[in-house]
Design a protein around this motif. Structure first.
Motif, short mmCIF file in Angstrom:
data_model
loop_
_atom_site.label_atom_id
_atom_site.label_comp_id
_atom_site.label_asym_id
_atom_site.label_seq_id
_atom_site.Cartn_x
_atom_site.Cartn_y
_atom_site.Cartn_z
N LEU A 60 39.05 33.11 43.04
CA LEU A 60 39.82 34.13 42.33
C LEU A 60 39.02 34.56 41.11
N ASP A 61 38.67 35.83 41.06
CA ASP A 61 38.00 36.42 39.90
C ASP A 61 39.09 37.04 39.03
N ALA A 62 39.52 36.30 38.02
CA ALA A 62 40.64 36.71 37.18
C ALA A 62 40.16 37.68 36.10
N GLY A 63 40.65 38.92 36.15
CA GLY A 63 40.14 39.94 35.25
C GLY A 63 38.75 40.37 35.63
N GLY A 64 38.50 40.53 36.92
CA GLY A 64 37.15 40.69 37.45
C GLY A 64 36.49 42.03 37.22
N GLY A 65 37.22 43.02 36.75
CA GLY A 65 36.63 44.31 36.42
C GLY A 65 35.89 44.95 37.58
N GLY A 82 37.59 35.86 48.74
CA GLY A 82 38.40 35.73 47.55
C GLY A 82 39.19 36.95 47.17
N VAL A 83 39.74 36.86 45.96
CA VAL A 83 40.59 37.90 45.38
C VAL A 83 40.03 38.28 44.02
N LEU A 84 39.89 39.57 43.77
CA LEU A 84 39.58 40.07 42.44
C LEU A 84 40.88 40.66 41.89
N TYR A 85 41.31 40.13 40.75
CA TYR A 85 42.59 40.52 40.15
C TYR A 85 42.30 41.16 38.80
N ASP A 86 42.74 42.41 38.62
CA ASP A 86 42.40 43.12 37.39
C ASP A 86 43.48 44.13 37.04
N LEU A 87 43.57 44.42 35.75
CA LEU A 87 44.58 45.32 35.22
C LEU A 87 44.26 46.78 35.49
N THR A 88 42.98 47.10 35.71
CA THR A 88 42.53 48.49 35.69
C THR A 88 41.92 48.92 37.03
N PRO A 89 42.64 49.72 37.82
CA PRO A 89 42.10 50.17 39.11
C PRO A 89 40.78 50.91 38.99
N ALA A 90 40.56 51.62 37.87
CA ALA A 90 39.29 52.33 37.69
C ALA A 90 38.12 51.35 37.67
N MET A 91 38.36 50.13 37.17
CA MET A 91 37.30 49.13 37.15
C MET A 91 37.10 48.54 38.54
N CYS A 110 41.16 43.20 46.49
CA CYS A 110 41.35 43.59 45.09
C CYS A 110 42.84 43.81 44.83
N ARG A 111 43.33 43.16 43.79
CA ARG A 111 44.74 43.26 43.43
C ARG A 111 44.88 43.75 42.00
N GLU A 112 45.78 44.71 41.78
CA GLU A 112 46.06 45.20 40.44
C GLU A 112 47.17 44.37 39.81
N GLY A 113 46.98 43.97 38.55
CA GLY A 113 48.05 43.25 37.88
C GLY A 113 47.67 42.72 36.53
N ASP A 114 48.68 42.43 35.73
CA ASP A 114 48.55 41.81 34.42
C ASP A 114 48.39 40.30 34.62
N LEU A 115 47.42 39.70 33.95
CA LEU A 115 47.21 38.25 34.11
C LEU A 115 48.41 37.44 33.65
N ALA A 116 49.27 38.03 32.84
CA ALA A 116 50.50 37.33 32.46
C ALA A 116 51.38 37.06 33.67
N GLU A 117 51.15 37.80 34.75
CA GLU A 117 51.99 37.68 35.95
C GLU A 117 51.21 37.15 37.15
N VAL A 118 49.99 36.65 36.93
CA VAL A 118 49.15 36.27 38.05
C VAL A 118 49.74 35.11 38.84
N GLY A 119 50.42 34.19 38.17
CA GLY A 119 51.00 33.06 38.87
C GLY A 119 52.04 33.48 39.88
N GLU A 120 52.85 34.46 39.52
CA GLU A 120 53.87 34.98 40.44
C GLU A 120 53.25 35.88 41.50
N ALA A 121 52.30 36.72 41.08
CA ALA A 121 51.71 37.68 42.01
C ALA A 121 50.95 36.99 43.14
N LEU A 122 50.33 35.85 42.84
CA LEU A 122 49.53 35.14 43.85
C LEU A 122 50.13 33.77 44.19
#
Length: 287
Positions: A60-65, A82-91, A110-122
């Protein structure tokens, strides 16, 4: 802000900041200082992490840009996915293009999301390796909660690697720019390197150890690097380099000598406080 998620205004500021950088973000690969830093980070990962990952490992690349580090893992280990999880689809749109052009799109989600919610999202996923690099942990609302959530996504024996901004370096950097107020703020644990970037958390080695241990992890290494050279103001921008650093590191033989000196200090706990960024390797107990 609430305890669990940043305010919508703060999230909008962070999205806007990275939206504006997305198309040129990978241009940092042309800046000699960050090439040096990246080589040191990859050396640390090769020495302390890669050889411990099982065949077919999941990351899991958390905030992977833009997927700069996902790309390194996916190409170095074709058995990985793996999964790349990031707040910004443009990145992460750029991460998708990398994956497609280098033949690992079938191994990356690639998943869009706030890391504050990563535990629930994944919540239904588990990983052998979770990593967050550079300013990612600085931009979340609650670093301890984020580390706890990331730790909860590890398989037993899985590894969490954090590479984060140092409080001491931020204070030094701001003093070099005569920004005394920002230096004072940095020592209190909040600050920034330029007036165009969002405010962020800054960390100390002891604080990082405590956060990871509080999340139920075994902390195996706290280090920091580079320790012999620091970036200048120009290195906070996407283009250009500080003249002294460009002159020093632009010569390949000198670059290699500096890299060798820095590599000799990797993993040493007596140099950690000098690190531009702080490196933490922790594991989830169990087999």
């Amino acid at each position: 802000m609430t305890e669990t998620t940043a305010s919508s205004a703060a999230l909008d500021e962070i999205r806007s900041y990275f939206d504006g950088k997305a198309d040129a973000y990978d241009d940092v690969d042309a800046q000699p200082y960050w090439v040096l830093s990246d080589e040191l980070l990859w050396t640390a990962l090769s020495e302390f992490v890669l050889n411990r990952l099982p065949e077919g490992f999941r990351f899991l690349d958390a905030g992977g840009g833009t997927g700069r580090w996902t790309h390194r893992f996916a190409t170095a280990r074709p058995d990985s996915s793996g999964v790349l999880y990031d707040l910004t689809p443009a990145m992460f749109g750029h991460a998708k293009k990398k994956a497609e052009s280098h033949g690992y799109a079938d191994r990356l989600v690639c998943r869009e999301g706030d890391l504050a919610e990563v535990g629930e999202a994944l919540a239904d996923e588990r990983f052998d390796l979770v990593f967050n690099f550079h300013n990612v942990l600085g931009f979340v609302d609650s670093p301890p909660r984020t580390i706890e959530a990331l730790a909860g996504l590890l398989k037993p024996g899985g590894l969490l690697v954090s590479f984060v901004p140092s409080r001491w370096h931020a204070a030094w950097f701001n003093l070099t720019l005569a920004q005394t107020g920002e230096a004072e703020r940095s020592l209190e644990g909040r600050g920034r390197f330029t007036d165009t970037m969002p405010d962020m958390h800054l960390f100390t080695p002891d604080q990082l150890r405590e956060m990871h241990e509080a999340a139920g992890l075994d902390v195996e290494l706290v280090s920091g690097f580079p320790v012999l050279l620091y970036p200048g103001y120009q290195e906070t921008q996407l283009h250009g380099s500080t003249h002294a650093l460009a002159d020093l590191l632009g010569d390949r033989s000198t670059f290699d000598r500096v890299l060798a000196m820095e590599r000799s200090l990797l993993g040493r706990t007596d140099t950690v406080g000098r690190g531009n960024n702080l490196f933490v390797l922790a594991s989830r107990p169990g087999n």
